[in-house]
Design a protein around this motif. Structure first.
Motif, short mmCIF file in Angstrom:
data_model
loop_
_atom_site.label_atom_id
_atom_site.label_comp_id
_atom_site.label_asym_id
_atom_site.label_seq_id
_atom_site.Cartn_x
_atom_site.Cartn_y
_atom_site.Cartn_z
N LYS A 160 20.18 64.95 30.46
CA LYS A 160 18.98 65.06 29.61
C LYS A 160 19.10 66.28 28.70
O LYS A 160 19.66 67.30 29.07
N SER A 162 18.27 69.69 26.38
CA SER A 162 17.53 70.92 26.70
C SER A 162 16.10 70.86 26.16
O SER A 162 15.22 71.55 26.68
N SER A 163 15.86 70.02 25.15
CA SER A 163 14.50 69.89 24.61
C SER A 163 13.53 69.28 25.61
O SER A 163 12.31 69.41 25.46
N SER A 164 14.05 68.62 26.65
CA SER A 164 13.18 68.03 27.66
C SER A 164 12.85 69.00 28.79
O SER A 164 12.08 68.68 29.69
N ARG A 166 11.34 72.47 30.42
CA ARG A 166 10.41 73.59 30.29
C ARG A 166 11.06 74.85 30.85
O ARG A 166 11.08 75.88 30.20
N PHE A 249 10.64 69.98 33.91
CA PHE A 249 10.65 69.30 32.62
C PHE A 249 9.34 69.52 31.87
O PHE A 249 8.36 70.02 32.44
N VAL A 250 9.35 69.17 30.60
CA VAL A 250 8.20 69.48 29.73
C VAL A 250 6.94 68.75 30.16
O VAL A 250 5.82 69.17 29.82
N ASP A 251 7.07 67.64 30.92
CA ASP A 251 5.87 66.92 31.37
C ASP A 251 5.32 67.48 32.68
O ASP A 251 4.34 66.97 33.21
#
Length: 378
Positions: A160, A162-164, A166, A249-251
């Motif tokens: 995945k 790195s933008s995904s 956090r 992750f960002v979510d």
């Protein structure tokens, strides 16, 4: 079948790698072994595993080794010997488990020869992460993690971007002084510092685990391995050393890789990647473990984490200076010249005096390394 060159075969990571090779004789073939000065152990390893070539850092001991082995394997010596092994035509991957900075040139040589590398020596990416990863992209080879923490993150990321992400969460055992009051640090002896609660490792890395410099170096290593800025690399203390690291992750979802602490597992994953090979060596019993706990690291008692973050955020030659000063300070502590607390004080002093070079060449990195060693020795 993977043809593997192992640089640092007589150390703790090296001997664990040999166990993995013995577990998976149909998957891993050792074609090259290199060691520092332990000619007798290297001879035993060579006679057992029958590599094409071996190397010892000490030329005199290499001649002794040649006499022991006869025609069993080609014998090389010195830093040139490491380069010879790192570029063996038959090798698919080079596992670098040499303590300190000696693994940097062989790592670059292997990459330029089109070999994947597996990195167990943190210093390589701490000193020259930008250069190493740039060369790897240029030559289309992989840089795989052997540290249990970075292997865990690699497995959790599973490709995945790195933008995904956090945050990356590196776990730390806390070392032998996790609960030791700061007032008692002045009385810490080398013998106490070498008693790690979770892992059996070499002297340098064990002292680094006691100061948490080991985790600081891992923060910088993660920054390069996973193409992520330092602000998203965090540390949490986890005394049981079962959660080897986590990705948030960002979510808000968090994935962790867990297993009983055994370096054979991340070594095997690096050498068999992208496949997983069956091996019953590592067994994890959660009912027996009972509970897993987590704590904030104490930055006052362990200033190494703040120094590492500062070095990673500054970039350029500063991580090389941090690493070199720490190596010198650890040596001074082990030889009784400075106290335990003075390890981080020495590193801070050298960093404060360094004139940063941004986007340095390899020569500038090596020059900064040499300067920091001389400065730390004063």
């Amino acid at each position: 079948m993977k043809n593997v060159v192992l640089l640092g075969s007589t150390g703790s990571i090296g001997t664990s790698t040999l166990r993995v090779a013995e577990d998976l004789p149909d998957r891993i073939r050792l074609v090259g072994l290199a060691a520092g000065g332990n000619a007798e152990l290297l001879a035993k390893q060579t006679l057992k595993h029958r590599p094409e070539a071996v190397s010892l850092l000490d030329p005199a001991k290499a001649r002794e080794l040649e006499e022991m082995l006869g025609a069993t394997a080609r014998v090389y010596a010195g830093s040139d010997g490491l380069i010879k092994l790192a570029t063996l035509p038959s090798a698919d991957i080079v596992l670098i488990a040499i303590v300190g900075t000696a693994g940097l040139q062989p790592a670059l040589a292997a990459i330029r020869a089109g070999k994947d590398i597996a990195v167990a020596s943190k210093e390589i990416l701490v000193m020259a992460g930008e250069t190493v990863l740039s060369e790897a992209r240029k030559h289309g080879v992989r840089v795989l993690a052997v540290d249990s923490e970075h292997s865990a993150i690699f497995q959790c990321l599973d490709g995945k971007p790195s933008s995904s992400v956090r945050k990356l969460w590196l776990t730390a055992s806390g070392g032998p002084f996790r609960q030791t009051p700061k007032a008692d640090f002045a009385n810490i002896t080398v013998e106490r510092a070498l008693q790690h609660p979770s892992w059996v490792m070499g002297r340098k890395i064990t002292i680094d685990s006691a100061t948490l410099f080991n985790k600081g170096l891992e923060m910088i290593e993660a920054r390069w391995l996973f193409d992520i800025e330092m602000g998203r690399v965090q540390v949490v203390v986890h005394p049981q050393s079962v959660v080897h690291s986590m990705v948030e992750f960002v979510d808000g979802s968090i994935l962790a890789q867990l297993s009983a602490p055994d370096m054979c597992l991340p070594i095997q994953y690096a050498l068999t990647y992208p496949e997983r090979a069956r091996n019953d060596r590592v067994q994890t019993n959660f009912a027996r473990l009972g509970s897993l706990t987590f704590e904030e690291p104490d930055l006052d008692r362990f200033p190494s984490l703040g120094l590492a973050r500062r070095a990673g955020e500054s970039g350029g030659t500063m991580p090389a200076v941090l690493n070199a000063a720490n190596e010198m300070a650890v040596e001074a502590f082990c030889n009784g010249r400075i106290a335990f607390e003075q390890i981080s004080q020495t590193v801070a002093r050298v960093m404060d005096r360094h004139q940063l070079v941004e986007h340095p060449s390899l020569d500038q990195i090596l020059s900064a390394d040499a300067w920091a060693r001389a400065e730390a020795a004063n």
